[in-house]
Design a protein around this motif. Structure first.
Motif, PDB file in Angstrom:
ATOM      1  N   ILE A 156      76.817  15.910  -1.267  1.00  0.00           N
ATOM      2  CA  ILE A 156      75.672  16.630  -0.724  1.00  0.00           C
ATOM      3  C   ILE A 156      75.741  18.053  -1.267  1.00  0.00           C
ATOM      4  CG2 ILE A 156      76.895  17.239   1.402  1.00  0.00           C
ATOM      5  CD1 ILE A 156      74.184  17.063   2.852  1.00  0.00           C
ATOM      6  N   ALA A 157      74.618  18.596  -1.647  1.00  0.00           N
ATOM      7  CA  ALA A 157      74.596  19.916  -2.280  1.00  0.00           C
ATOM      8  C   ALA A 157      73.418  20.727  -1.774  1.00  0.00           C
ATOM      9  CB  ALA A 157      74.523  19.783  -3.798  1.00  0.00           C
ATOM     10  N   GLY A 158      73.604  22.022  -1.692  1.00  0.00           N
ATOM     11  CA  GLY A 158      72.510  22.936  -1.439  1.00  0.00           C
ATOM     12  C   GLY A 158      71.949  23.439  -2.761  1.00  0.00           C
ATOM     13  N   PHE A 159      70.676  23.766  -2.785  1.00  0.00           N
ATOM     14  CA  PHE A 159      70.076  24.242  -4.032  1.00  0.00           C
ATOM     15  C   PHE A 159      68.965  25.230  -3.733  1.00  0.00           C
ATOM     16  CE2 PHE A 159      67.301  20.767  -2.830  1.00  0.00           C
ATOM     17  CZ  PHE A 159      66.032  21.171  -3.243  1.00  0.00           C
ATOM     18  N   SER A 160      68.644  26.017  -4.727  1.00  0.00           N
ATOM     19  CA  SER A 160      67.488  26.917  -4.673  1.00  0.00           C
ATOM     20  C   SER A 160      66.844  26.907  -6.049  1.00  0.00           C
ATOM     21  CB  SER A 160      67.899  28.334  -4.277  1.00  0.00           C
ATOM     22  OG  SER A 160      68.782  28.882  -5.239  1.00  0.00           O
ATOM     23  N   ARG A 161      65.554  27.134  -6.096  1.00  0.00           N
ATOM     24  CA  ARG A 161      64.856  27.117  -7.375  1.00  0.00           C
ATOM     25  C   ARG A 161      63.606  27.973  -7.310  1.00  0.00           C
ATOM     26  NH1 ARG A 161      61.553  21.513  -8.279  1.00  0.00           N
ATOM     27  NH2 ARG A 161      60.725  21.235  -6.182  1.00  0.00           N
ATOM     28  N   ILE A 162      63.102  28.299  -8.491  1.00  0.00           N
ATOM     29  CA  ILE A 162      61.855  29.028  -8.631  1.00  0.00           C
ATOM     30  C   ILE A 162      61.040  28.338  -9.724  1.00  0.00           C
ATOM     31  CG2 ILE A 162      62.884  30.688 -10.244  1.00  0.00           C
ATOM     32  CD1 ILE A 162      60.974  32.797  -9.097  1.00  0.00           C
ATOM     33  N   LEU A 163      59.738  28.200  -9.497  1.00  0.00           N
ATOM     34  CA  LEU A 163      58.843  27.536 -10.422  1.00  0.00           C
ATOM     35  C   LEU A 163      57.654  28.439 -10.715  1.00  0.00           C
ATOM     36  CD1 LEU A 163      59.702  25.407  -7.914  1.00  0.00           C
ATOM     37  CD2 LEU A 163      58.694  23.760  -9.470  1.00  0.00           C
ATOM     38  N   TRP A 164      57.043  28.245 -11.871  1.00  0.00           N
ATOM     39  CA  TRP A 164      55.830  28.980 -12.195  1.00  0.00           C
ATOM     40  C   TRP A 164      55.013  28.189 -13.213  1.00  0.00           C
ATOM     41  CZ3 TRP A 164      60.687  30.311 -13.875  1.00  0.00           C
ATOM     42  CH2 TRP A 164      60.898  30.293 -15.244  1.00  0.00           C
ATOM     43  N   GLN A 223      52.926  32.972 -14.780  1.00  0.00           N
ATOM     44  CA  GLN A 223      51.695  33.442 -14.171  1.00  0.00           C
ATOM     45  C   GLN A 223      52.072  33.871 -12.750  1.00  0.00           C
ATOM     46  OE1 GLN A 223      48.714  30.457 -13.675  1.00  0.00           O
ATOM     47  NE2 GLN A 223      47.062  31.917 -13.307  1.00  0.00           N
ATOM     48  N   ASP A 224      52.026  35.172 -12.473  1.00  0.00           N
ATOM     49  CA  ASP A 224      52.585  35.711 -11.231  1.00  0.00           C
ATOM     50  C   ASP A 224      52.017  35.047  -9.983  1.00  0.00           C
ATOM     51  OD1 ASP A 224      54.095  37.389 -12.765  1.00  0.00           O
ATOM     52  OD2 ASP A 224      52.775  39.118 -12.543  1.00  0.00           O
ATOM     53  N   GLU A 225      50.712  34.730  -9.973  1.00  0.00           N
ATOM     54  CA  GLU A 225      50.100  34.145  -8.788  1.00  0.00           C
ATOM     55  C   GLU A 225      50.674  32.782  -8.444  1.00  0.00           C
ATOM     56  OE1 GLU A 225      48.535  35.323 -11.360  1.00  0.00           O
ATOM     57  OE2 GLU A 225      47.041  36.819 -10.757  1.00  0.00           O
ATOM     58  N   SER A 226      51.300  32.113  -9.427  1.00  0.00           N
ATOM     59  CA  SER A 226      51.781  30.752  -9.213  1.00  0.00           C
ATOM     60  C   SER A 226      53.253  30.681  -8.835  1.00  0.00           C
ATOM     61  CB  SER A 226      51.567  29.929 -10.490  1.00  0.00           C
ATOM     62  OG  SER A 226      52.433  30.395 -11.525  1.00  0.00           O
ATOM     63  N   LEU A 227      53.955  31.812  -8.748  1.00  0.00           N
ATOM     64  CA  LEU A 227      55.385  31.794  -8.461  1.00  0.00           C
ATOM     65  C   LEU A 227      55.672  31.063  -7.155  1.00  0.00           C
ATOM     66  CD1 LEU A 227      56.569  35.363  -9.510  1.00  0.00           C
ATOM     67  CD2 LEU A 227      57.192  33.188 -10.575  1.00  0.00           C
ATOM     68  N   GLN A 228      56.541  30.059  -7.228  1.00  0.00           N
ATOM     69  CA  GLN A 228      56.880  29.229  -6.070  1.00  0.00           C
ATOM     70  C   GLN A 228      58.386  29.157  -5.926  1.00  0.00           C
ATOM     71  OE1 GLN A 228      54.701  26.964  -3.850  1.00  0.00           O
ATOM     72  NE2 GLN A 228      56.630  27.464  -2.842  1.00  0.00           N
ATOM     73  N   GLY A 229      58.882  29.467  -4.733  1.00  0.00           N
ATOM     74  CA  GLY A 229      60.308  29.364  -4.464  1.00  0.00           C
ATOM     75  C   GLY A 229      60.610  28.167  -3.589  1.00  0.00           C
ATOM     76  N   GLY A 230      61.896  27.823  -3.510  1.00  0.00           N
ATOM     77  CA  GLY A 230      62.297  26.718  -2.658  1.00  0.00           C
ATOM     78  C   GLY A 230      63.801  26.700  -2.443  1.00  0.00           C
ATOM     79  N   ILE A 253      68.340  11.888  -2.864  1.00  0.00           N
ATOM     80  CA  ILE A 253      67.377  12.136  -1.794  1.00  0.00           C
ATOM     81  C   ILE A 253      67.426  13.623  -1.455  1.00  0.00           C
ATOM     82  CG2 ILE A 253      66.706  11.578   0.574  1.00  0.00           C
ATOM     83  CD1 ILE A 253      68.202   8.908   0.203  1.00  0.00           C
ATOM     84  N   GLY A 254      66.273  14.253  -1.310  1.00  0.00           N
ATOM     85  CA  GLY A 254      66.263  15.689  -1.059  1.00  0.00           C
ATOM     86  C   GLY A 254      65.187  16.125  -0.089  1.00  0.00           C
ATOM     87  N   VAL A 255      65.446  17.234   0.575  1.00  0.00           N
ATOM     88  CA  VAL A 255      64.457  17.903   1.413  1.00  0.00           C
ATOM     89  C   VAL A 255      64.474  19.377   1.040  1.00  0.00           C
ATOM     90  CG1 VAL A 255      66.134  18.220   3.288  1.00  0.00           C
ATOM     91  CG2 VAL A 255      63.681  18.366   3.771  1.00  0.00           C
ATOM     92  N   GLU A 256      63.299  19.977   0.923  1.00  0.00           N
ATOM     93  CA  GLU A 256      63.190  21.347   0.420  1.00  0.00           C
ATOM     94  C   GLU A 256      62.148  22.118   1.225  1.00  0.00           C
ATOM     95  OE1 GLU A 256      62.168  23.635  -3.842  1.00  0.00           O
ATOM     96  OE2 GLU A 256      62.066  21.441  -3.661  1.00  0.00           O
ATOM     97  N   ARG A 257      62.478  23.342   1.546  1.00  0.00           N
ATOM     98  CA  ARG A 257      61.528  24.245   2.167  1.00  0.00           C
ATOM     99  C   ARG A 257      60.887  25.072   1.061  1.00  0.00           C
ATOM    100  NH1 ARG A 257      57.697  24.911   5.892  1.00  0.00           N
ATOM    101  NH2 ARG A 257      57.222  27.129   6.148  1.00  0.00           N
TER     102      ARG A 257
END
Length: 244
Positions: free
Chosen positions: A54-62, A72-79, A94-98
């Motif tokens: 089991i692992a914790g993770f963080s990410r950023i998407l654009w 594109q700054d308006e599209s920046l998405q974190g999780g 299997i994953g769950v993300e906020r």
């Protein structure tokens, strides 16, 4: 460190050419283009096998919208979230993300996701005596966003071919079948496409202690629109990737 900390970075930069005109990278970048940065850290829990974790993770998407692969700054998405590999002998995650809104077009919500893969022939099989071997791979993914009004997406891909070694280079002609179905606020859409392809792999680096194998892959495929509501045209796709 790959057993405790690992990460990934990807840039999907799609561009399209008008029929009869030359394809120029940096022109007509499509809205599906995106970048992702992700970091993972394994949580020290004993699940009975080192292949269960089991692992914790963080990410950023654009998304990318323009002639350069910049966010594109308006599209920046974190999780931030958790991933679980419950079976030692199966590649099921299997994953769950906020989801955390960082731009005007991103969202605050929950993402639930499950993916699975299986295959043979990504690398030369142990004990293989000939210079070629059967290659096949299957990948599937299902994702759901939201609790009250859920957006769904299902995707999958299968490849079948034969891999062969020519010195340090591996060449794999194959057939590909790819599908996508999604249901969200914009409605339902689907796509099934397939065709022939060729992958050329070049290992980089050396040493038995480097795992997974580091390599550069170039994949060229001609995909035909077989079925679905999408009007995605037939055409050539070229993918260049670096694994390390």
């Amino acid at each position: 460190m790959s057993q405790t900390l690992w990460g990934s970075a990807s840039l999907l930069w799609r561009t399209n050419a008008t029929p009869g005109q030359e394809l120029r990278f940096g022109d007509r970048v499509l809205s599906q283009s995106q970048g992702i940065l992700e970091g993972n850290a394994r949580i020290p829990l004993d699940l009975g096998s080192p292949d269960r974790w089991i692992a914790g993770f963080s990410r950023i998407l654009w998304t990318i919208d323009g002639a350069a692969p910049t966010p594109q700054d308006e599209s920046l998405q974190g999780g931030v979230g958790l991933k679980l590999k419950p079976f030692a002998s199966q590649s099921i995650i299997i994953g769950v993300e906020r989801l955390i809104s960082l731009g005007a077009f991103s969202r605050d919500d929950w993402l639930f996701r499950a993916s699975a893969s299986k295959g043979a022939g990504f690398e030369r099989p142990i004990g293989q005596k000939g210079k070629s071997w059967l290659f096949w791979s299957i990948y599937g993914d299902i994702a759901a966003i939201g609790l009250s009004k859920t957006d769904l997406q299902l995707s999958g891909e299968a490849r079948l071919g034969r891999a062969a070694e020519f010195g340090p280079i591996q060449i794999t002609p194959h057939l590909v079948l790819s599908g996508l179905w999604q249901d969200d606020a914009l409605g339902r859409s689907s796509l099934l496409e397939g065709g022939p392809g060729l992958t050329i792999s070049l290992p980089i680096g050396a040493g038995v202690y480097k795992a997974p194998m580091q390599k550069i892959d170039l994949t060229v495929q001609y995909r035909n629109n077989i079925a679905g509501t999408s009007r995605n045209p037939n055409g050539v796709t070229v993918t260049l990737s670096l694994s390390f």
